[in-house]
Design an enzyme around this catalytic site. Sequence first.
Site, short mmCIF file in Angstrom:
data_model
loop_
_atom_site.label_atom_id
_atom_site.label_comp_id
_atom_site.label_asym_id
_atom_site.label_seq_id
_atom_site.Cartn_x
_atom_site.Cartn_y
_atom_site.Cartn_z
N ALA A 24 48.78 38.72 2.43
CA ALA A 24 49.86 39.30 1.62
C ALA A 24 49.36 40.26 0.56
O ALA A 24 50.14 41.07 0.04
CB ALA A 24 50.68 38.19 0.97
N THR A 25 48.07 40.18 0.21
CA THR A 25 47.52 41.10 -0.80
C THR A 25 46.81 42.28 -0.17
O THR A 25 46.24 43.11 -0.89
CB THR A 25 46.53 40.34 -1.71
OG1 THR A 25 45.47 39.79 -0.91
CG2 THR A 25 47.23 39.22 -2.45
N GLY A 26 46.83 42.38 1.15
CA GLY A 26 46.10 43.43 1.85
C GLY A 26 46.85 44.74 1.93
O GLY A 26 48.01 44.86 1.51
N LEU A 28 47.97 46.49 4.60
CA LEU A 28 49.12 46.55 5.50
C LEU A 28 50.36 45.97 4.83
O LEU A 28 51.45 46.55 4.91
CB LEU A 28 48.81 45.80 6.80
CG LEU A 28 49.97 45.71 7.79
CD1 LEU A 28 50.42 47.09 8.25
CD2 LEU A 28 49.56 44.85 9.00
N ASP A 187 52.95 46.40 17.87
CA ASP A 187 52.46 47.78 17.94
C ASP A 187 53.54 48.65 17.33
O ASP A 187 54.60 48.85 17.93
CB ASP A 187 52.19 48.18 19.39
CG ASP A 187 51.87 49.67 19.56
OD1 ASP A 187 51.71 50.36 18.53
OD2 ASP A 187 51.78 50.13 20.70
N HIS A 188 53.30 49.16 16.13
CA HIS A 188 54.37 49.86 15.41
C HIS A 188 54.85 51.10 16.14
O HIS A 188 55.98 51.53 15.94
CB HIS A 188 53.92 50.23 13.99
CG HIS A 188 52.89 51.30 13.92
ND1 HIS A 188 51.54 51.05 14.06
CD2 HIS A 188 53.00 52.64 13.73
CE1 HIS A 188 50.88 52.19 13.96
NE2 HIS A 188 51.74 53.16 13.75
N HIS A 250 48.04 51.70 21.72
CA HIS A 250 49.24 52.52 21.53
C HIS A 250 49.60 53.35 22.76
O HIS A 250 50.69 53.20 23.31
CB HIS A 250 49.04 53.46 20.34
CG HIS A 250 48.88 52.77 19.02
ND1 HIS A 250 49.65 51.71 18.63
CD2 HIS A 250 48.01 52.99 18.00
CE1 HIS A 250 49.28 51.30 17.43
NE2 HIS A 250 48.29 52.06 17.03
#
Length: 486
Positions: A24-26, A28, A187-188, A250
């Site tokens: 959560a602190t990264g 992304l 995969d966004h 991707h």
Amino acid sequence: MTDSRTAGKHGPRPDDHVVVLFGATGDLAKRKLLPGLFHLARAGLLPDRYRIVGSAPADAALGTDGFREHAREAVAAFGRSKPEGPAWQEFEATLSFGAADPGAYDPLLTAVRDAEHAIGGNPRRLFHLAVPPKAFPSVVGELGATGLAEGGRLIVEKPFGTDLASARALDETIHGVFDEDRVFRIDHFLGKESVDNIIALRFANGFFEPVWNRDHISHVQIDVPEKLTIEGRAGFFEGTGTFRDMIVTHLFQILGFVAMEPPAALDARSLRAEKDKVFQSMRPLDPAHVVRGQYAAYRDEPGVDPHSDTETFAALRVDIDNWRWAGVPFYLRSGKALAQGRHLVTLGFREPPLRMFPTDSRDAAGGRHNALVIDFDDPGRITARFLAKEPGPEMRLGEARMTFAYTDCFNTAHALEGYERLILDAMLGDQSLFTSADGIERLWEASSPLLQNPPPVQSYASGSWGPDSIHQLIHPYAWYLPDESR
């Protein structure tokens, strides 16, 4: 409890949820996940009752108040809406934090139980692994050992392994705790509106599907150049490279949607089955049909081996052995420090069997006159390029185009970014746009000849389109980019 099929303001609403963000602190979480969750909340797409629990190692020294401030800063810097007013206050109140280290999950267990108690009933759990791949086995194992995984769903970030053996090992680890129907490999790229539009374009329009085959299409290009360099990510990139980072994860997925057969229904099982059939039909990659490149300044980047053979550029030919695509080459290209940042699929159409019109040098060189170009960058557009008569007394042909642009035809104010769409789908349990274990393992299997015998990297100048040999790779065709007349 809200039924997952009940429509919200702009679409279906998920059941009540506790969402746990590992990492959560990264970066992304800061750039995508926290701003994305706030946007979903503002759009009325999150459940009626939900809580978001951030988690990171205990040495992050972050409690609930610190996590809320971290989230506010992330949304202020990267969100589309400012963290202010009643909307932010309501969202902020759903945030809490529980530290987690191997063998020390009690703070996280307490935070999840408190969140579930605040919601009431039997909310679902969704775990998002926004952590380095080396941490996956530990986190998944702890979720199983503590009982948190029971009935929950898991979002897994790429890379899904680095070769066939590691992909199988990862899947074995995950499946030891989560059944495949509860695993969402994200995969966004596949969350973009324009990827859905590839499906709509093909299967909802009678004038496209009949020509979407080897009889009418000569070749296909999937092109995702990037202007940026590795930007200080040598620690990640040196062990990964462009092929593993971009092509397998991707571009092969986009290829699956472009080349798939019509599904029996627009549901996850049917869509994934047809995409996986494409992957099963892929020939093993031939290293002779691959160009690996490295931008000239790469070895000067901090943390990069001065003798590095890691590719920052990859272009390759893919062949699909099935009735629809036999003999039609698919050319894929992606790389860092290139001339433009674009996201394009280009379908080149065959010329008529008889040419009654005069040709010029551009025609003779394989010009790009007849093509359907799908720009799957947000918000996206589709362009048909064709030949028309130029005004005047002579029969001279010139290039013409017809373009559909999302921004011209639809209100995109409430469009969801890739991560937002896919997180929502995971909460709904819809795996349509997520990669299956069989699919990703098959892609690594087809990639094995290249991974075992990669051609040497070729240097290219930053701001170019890659090594000069890419033109030999695609001959007798030409890369749609660069396209000076765009």
